[in-house]
Write an enzyme that holds these catalytic residues in place. Structure first.
Site, mmCIF file in Angstrom:
data_model
loop_
_atom_site.group_PDB
_atom_site.id
_atom_site.type_symbol
_atom_site.label_atom_id
_atom_site.label_comp_id
_atom_site.label_asym_id
_atom_site.label_seq_id
_atom_site.Cartn_x
_atom_site.Cartn_y
_atom_site.Cartn_z
ATOM 1 N N ARG A 197 -7.146 35.858 -69.936
ATOM 2 C CA ARG A 197 -6.669 35.941 -68.548
ATOM 3 C C ARG A 197 -6.194 34.547 -68.152
ATOM 4 N NH1 ARG A 197 -9.183 39.374 -64.034
ATOM 5 N NH2 ARG A 197 -6.983 39.266 -63.465
ATOM 6 N N ASP B 103 -9.674 31.575 -58.246
ATOM 7 C CA ASP B 103 -9.548 31.624 -59.695
ATOM 8 C C ASP B 103 -9.030 30.310 -60.261
ATOM 9 O OD1 ASP B 103 -9.838 34.602 -60.965
ATOM 10 O OD2 ASP B 103 -9.323 34.665 -58.852
ATOM 11 N N ASN C 66 -5.981 32.914 -55.714
ATOM 12 C CA ASN C 66 -7.043 33.911 -55.582
ATOM 13 C C ASN C 66 -6.399 35.290 -55.600
ATOM 14 O OD1 ASN C 66 -9.888 34.494 -55.196
ATOM 15 N ND2 ASN C 66 -9.345 35.207 -53.149
ATOM 16 N N LYS C 67 -7.223 36.315 -55.564
ATOM 17 C CA LYS C 67 -6.734 37.681 -55.647
ATOM 18 C C LYS C 67 -5.628 37.926 -54.632
ATOM 19 C CE LYS C 67 -6.748 41.828 -57.291
ATOM 20 N NZ LYS C 67 -6.333 42.059 -58.683
#
Length: 343
Positions: A89, A235, A245-246
């Site tokens: 990822r 992240d 981030n998301k």
């Protein structure tokens, strides 16, 4: 319950992962004894959340060594397998940092690798506890209200997303433990609903009052004055405070800025990437089109439509009121930058 929850657990011969694709309706685990299964688990979000992925990657080095021993791999083949884990990822910097940390002891053998991986896991829990306390102190001071706070959060940042306790959700849990939390607004978090499936599940375990809301409702909830602060995880954080981030996070930061309420990012220092000057250098993972064109395997968009499915967005540092790590809180929008303070 979630205090003891471990999303990633080393069994002695492999990993046991809580299968987060099955929650909240079923609590199941996945046994991981080879690199292919671990890479698949990371990519399918069986294990997710930057710190939890980092812990899984750290133990993944041990998995590669054990599999290499079983299969008769050369050292080059083992290192190639570790590289596959490291790149599983690309946005979450914790995965790369933790794999690299453990690989520094690769030449010492399996025992040293496992010792370092266990240290990664232990230190993450300790960091989460510390940032929970720092974040709660800072929020209570910033809010200036002698009443329980109303907090909005996005995605899942609890024990499921970490080695234990949680980052943003750890701050929320600390506020709850102090009797200073009124309610949590948990964004459902598209497209995989980590908020409604996972955050809400953890909040239920803790007995924390909460609402699940559509992502599109979040800005309105903030602007109507129903929220005292927003807390999210991260992240990857660039040296200037730009935060990946998301997807959906940047809209919350904009709404908080307009409403004049704190927007707090909670993340361990392993999430801060000082080698990346700004958010422009953060790779944004694009996930499969089907996640936005289908629902439960049924096509919801016209056959001629294409899907745009970024997994993350980047919030400019000037919108980040505070960044809480295990070392304390940086007021990024006021000029306290990670690149200056965390080297």
């Amino acid at each position: 319950m979630s205090q003891e929850l471990r999303a990633v657990d080393w069994t002695g011969t492999g990993l046991t992962l809580i299968d987060q694709t099955r929650l909240p309706h079923r609590t199941e685990t996945v046994d991981v004894r080879d690199v292919d299964t671990l890479v698949d688990a990371i990519q399918r979000l069986v294990v997710r959340g930057a710190p939890a992925i980092g812990a899984a990657g750290a133990y993944g080095v041990a998995l590669a060594l054990l599999e290499g021993e079983r299969e008769g791999w050369s050292e080059a083949q083992v290192r190639a397998a570790v590289a596959r884990i490291r790149e599983a990822r690309p946005t979450a910097v914790n995965l790369m940092v933790c794999v690299d940390r453990v690989m520094a002891r690769f030449a010492e053998g399996l025992g040293a690798v496992l010792e370092e991986a266990a240290a990664v896991q232990r230190e993450d829990v300790e960091a989460n506890r510390a940032m929970g306390a720092y974040g709660a102190d800072w929020l209570l001071k910033k809010a200036g209200e002698d009443r329980p706070l109303r907090i909005l959060t996005h995605c899942n940042t609890g024990a499921l997303a970490t080695a234990g306790w949680g980052t943003a959700l750890g701050v929320i849990r600390e506020l709850h433990a102090r009797g200073r939390l009124e309610v949590v607004y948990a964004d459902e978090t598209r497209p995989l609903l980590q908020g409604s499936r996972l955050t809400a599940w953890e909040l239920v375990q803790e007995g924390i009052p909460h609402y699940v809301q559509a992502d599109a409702a979040a800005a309105g909830t903030i602007l109507r004055g129903e929220v005292d602060a927003a807390i999210v995880g991260a992240d990857r954080i660039a040296a200037n405070g730009d935060t990946a981030n998301k997807v959906g996070t940047v809209g919350l930061a904009l709404a908080c800025a307009y409403a004049g309420i704190p927007f707090l990012v909670a993340a361990p220092t392993t999430t801060v990437d000082l080698s990346t000057p700004t958010g422009d250098g953060i790779h944004i993972e694009l996930r499969g089109e089907d996640e936005v064109l289908e629902w439960a395997g049924v096509r919801t968009a016209p056959a001629g439509s294409r899907g745009h499915n970024p997994a993350f967005d980047v919030t400019p540092g000037r919108l980040v009121t505070g960044l809480v790590t295990e070392r304390g809180v940086l007021e990024v929008s006021a000029g306290e930058l990670p690149g200056d303070r965390l080297r």
